[in-house]
Design a protein around this motif. Structure first.
Motif, PDB file in Angstrom:
ATOM      1  N   TYR A 282       1.154  -1.495   0.137  1.00 33.61           N
ATOM      2  CA  TYR A 282       0.003  -0.014  -0.066  1.00 33.61           C
ATOM      3  C   TYR A 282       0.772   1.424  -0.558  1.00 33.61           C
ATOM      4  O   TYR A 282       1.727   1.379   1.197  1.00 33.61           O
ATOM      5  N   THR A 283       0.694   2.669  -0.809  1.00 36.54           N
ATOM      6  CA  THR A 283       1.434   3.247  -1.178  1.00 36.54           C
ATOM      7  C   THR A 283       0.680   4.654  -0.984  1.00 36.54           C
ATOM      8  O   THR A 283       0.233   4.876  -0.903  1.00 36.54           O
ATOM      9  N   LEU A 284       0.781   5.577  -0.227  1.00 35.13           N
ATOM     10  CA  LEU A 284       0.461   6.617   0.177  1.00 35.13           C
ATOM     11  C   LEU A 284       0.823   8.137  -0.380  1.00 35.13           C
ATOM     12  O   LEU A 284       2.623   7.590  -0.127  1.00 35.13           O
ATOM     13  N   PHE A 285       0.598   8.347  -1.635  1.00 34.54           N
ATOM     14  CA  PHE A 285       0.883   9.834  -2.260  1.00 34.54           C
ATOM     15  C   PHE A 285       2.253   9.661  -2.419  1.00 34.54           C
ATOM     16  O   PHE A 285       2.891  10.399  -2.788  1.00 34.54           O
ATOM     17  N   LYS A 286       2.143   8.193  -3.226  1.00 34.34           N
ATOM     18  CA  LYS A 286       3.157   8.040  -3.934  1.00 34.34           C
ATOM     19  C   LYS A 286       5.276   7.988  -2.859  1.00 34.34           C
ATOM     20  O   LYS A 286       6.350   8.515  -3.523  1.00 34.34           O
ATOM     21  N   LEU A 287       4.907   8.290  -1.628  1.00 38.72           N
ATOM     22  CA  LEU A 287       5.884   8.261  -0.546  1.00 38.72           C
ATOM     23  C   LEU A 287       6.278   7.148   0.273  1.00 38.72           C
ATOM     24  O   LEU A 287       7.437   7.163   0.190  1.00 38.72           O
ATOM     25  N   VAL A 288       5.219   6.628   0.624  1.00 44.01           N
ATOM     26  CA  VAL A 288       5.091   6.205   2.168  1.00 44.01           C
ATOM     27  C   VAL A 288       4.513   4.754   1.734  1.00 44.01           C
ATOM     28  O   VAL A 288       3.611   4.614   1.414  1.00 44.01           O
ATOM     29  N   ALA A 289       5.267   3.289   1.681  1.00 44.42           N
ATOM     30  CA  ALA A 289       4.721   2.284   1.100  1.00 44.42           C
ATOM     31  C   ALA A 289       5.006   0.846   2.331  1.00 44.42           C
ATOM     32  O   ALA A 289       5.934   1.136   3.121  1.00 44.42           O
TER      33      ALA A 289
END
Length: 344
Positions: A282-289
């Protein structure tokens, strides 16, 4: 109707891929493979998803899973490197480089390096000399080593279909050892123990056309039979097929803000029963996975967890990423992996 056709075709290929190697190696005994360090997962992102990476693409460390996966790197070059704190205080290290000249018109060229540090061990040799009541003589410290150097190439033949392959040279040295004793108990004969081999990896990756659903196949560690002292063995040949899809494609959400990648691999190793690997990211805002995975059919491996952070600098694919994976390994304790990725 289109979705049903895609799933039916993927299922048919899965069955064929699993059945074919089973027929080819049905008469071989399990656990008859050497240089097993070639199968140790190196990339932290992949390991956080249980190694289910056959249908993923866009990075140079795909050479360790499916070389066709580096065919569509978005930048001019991609570098991955990292280390694995393996069981028994054994350390694995790796580095990969993928270069895309001419914006991919000539394909993507890659280099991969892998090394293993076993640490210092104490050498011994057996003796019946009463001067040595323990029944052995210490011959000093030695440091076994193993390393691999590979050259890879991948090319996107169309918008949907990519192929790739690696040629790699692997060598393992167990150091030297004394093989004979004089009547005085002194060692008189010394022999160096090492083996090397040329191996090949092949892979294909296909975008089905349904959303982001992709299908991949790979064959790794194909080589000639190796003779070590008096025994013959082969490398840990492995057949894999995999599916991958961003599950957010099925929902009305902003996929630049949220991505939920689901990957599934079916693996047929030479020396173990079939394995099924399932991974999620799961990736949030292409910043944290955030990642998790599970291996079914393995004695020691099971659940894996991972986390990653990515910094995208521009639309040309320039980025910097760092990943960590935690893998419990049964009675052997936990395995920790750290990886870094740079695109420019």
């Amino acid at each position: 109707m289109k979705m049903r056709t895609v799933l039916f075709g993927a299922a048919a290929v899965v069955v064929a891929m699993l059945g074919t190697p089973a027929v080819l190696v049905a008469q071989q005994k399990l656990a008859q493979a050497g240089m097993k360090w070639l199968t140790v997962g190196t990339d932290a992102r992949a390991s956080g998803m249980a190694g289910a990476m056959t249908a993923l693409e866009g990075y140079s460390s795909a050479m360790f899973y499916n070389p066709a996966g580096m065919a569509r790197i978005e930048s001019g070059a991609n570098v991955c490197f990292g280390t694995t704190l393996w069981i028994a205080q054994i350390n694995h290290s790796y580095a990969t480089l993928a270069i895309r000249p001419g914006k991919g018109d000539w394909g993507v060229f890659g280099i991969s390096v892998q090394g293993v540090d076993y640490g210092d061990l104490i050498g011994t040799i057996g003796t019946s000399n009463p001067a040595y009541p323990g029944g052995y003589i210490e011959t000093g410290k030695f440091n076994p080593t193993a390393w691999m150097f590979g050259i890879g190439y991948a090319h996107a033949l169309s918008e949907k279909f990519s192929v790739g392959g690696n040629v790699k040279y692997a060598k393992q040295s167990l150091g030297g050892g004394y093989t004979a004793l004089a009547s005085t108990g002194e060692a008189t004969a010394f022999k160096n123990y090492s083996i090397d081999v040329l191996a090949f990896d092949l892979g294909v990756l296909y975008h089905t056309g349904f959303k982001s659903l992709a299908f991949g196949m790979s064959v790794r560690n194909f080589s000639r039979e190796i003779r070590y002292i008096q025994e013959n063995f082969q490398l840990p040949l492995s057949f894999r097929i995999g599916l991958a899809m961003n599950m957010m494609d099925l929902f009305d959400v902003n996929r630049d803000e949220h991505a939920l990648l689901l990957t599934i691999d079916a693996e047929h190793p030479r020396d173990f029963p079939e394995l099924v690997r399932v991974g999620g990211e799961y990736t949030l805002f292409k910043l944290v996975a955030l990642r998790a995975g599970f291996v079914s059919g393995s004695t020691e491996e099971g659940v894996s967890l991972g986390i990653g952070a990515v910094k995208q600098y521009n639309d040309d694919g320039n980025m910097l990423g760092v990943d960590y994976a935690y893998t419990p390994f049964g009675v052997f304790g936990a395995v920790h992996r750290f990886s870094f990725q740079i695109s420019f």
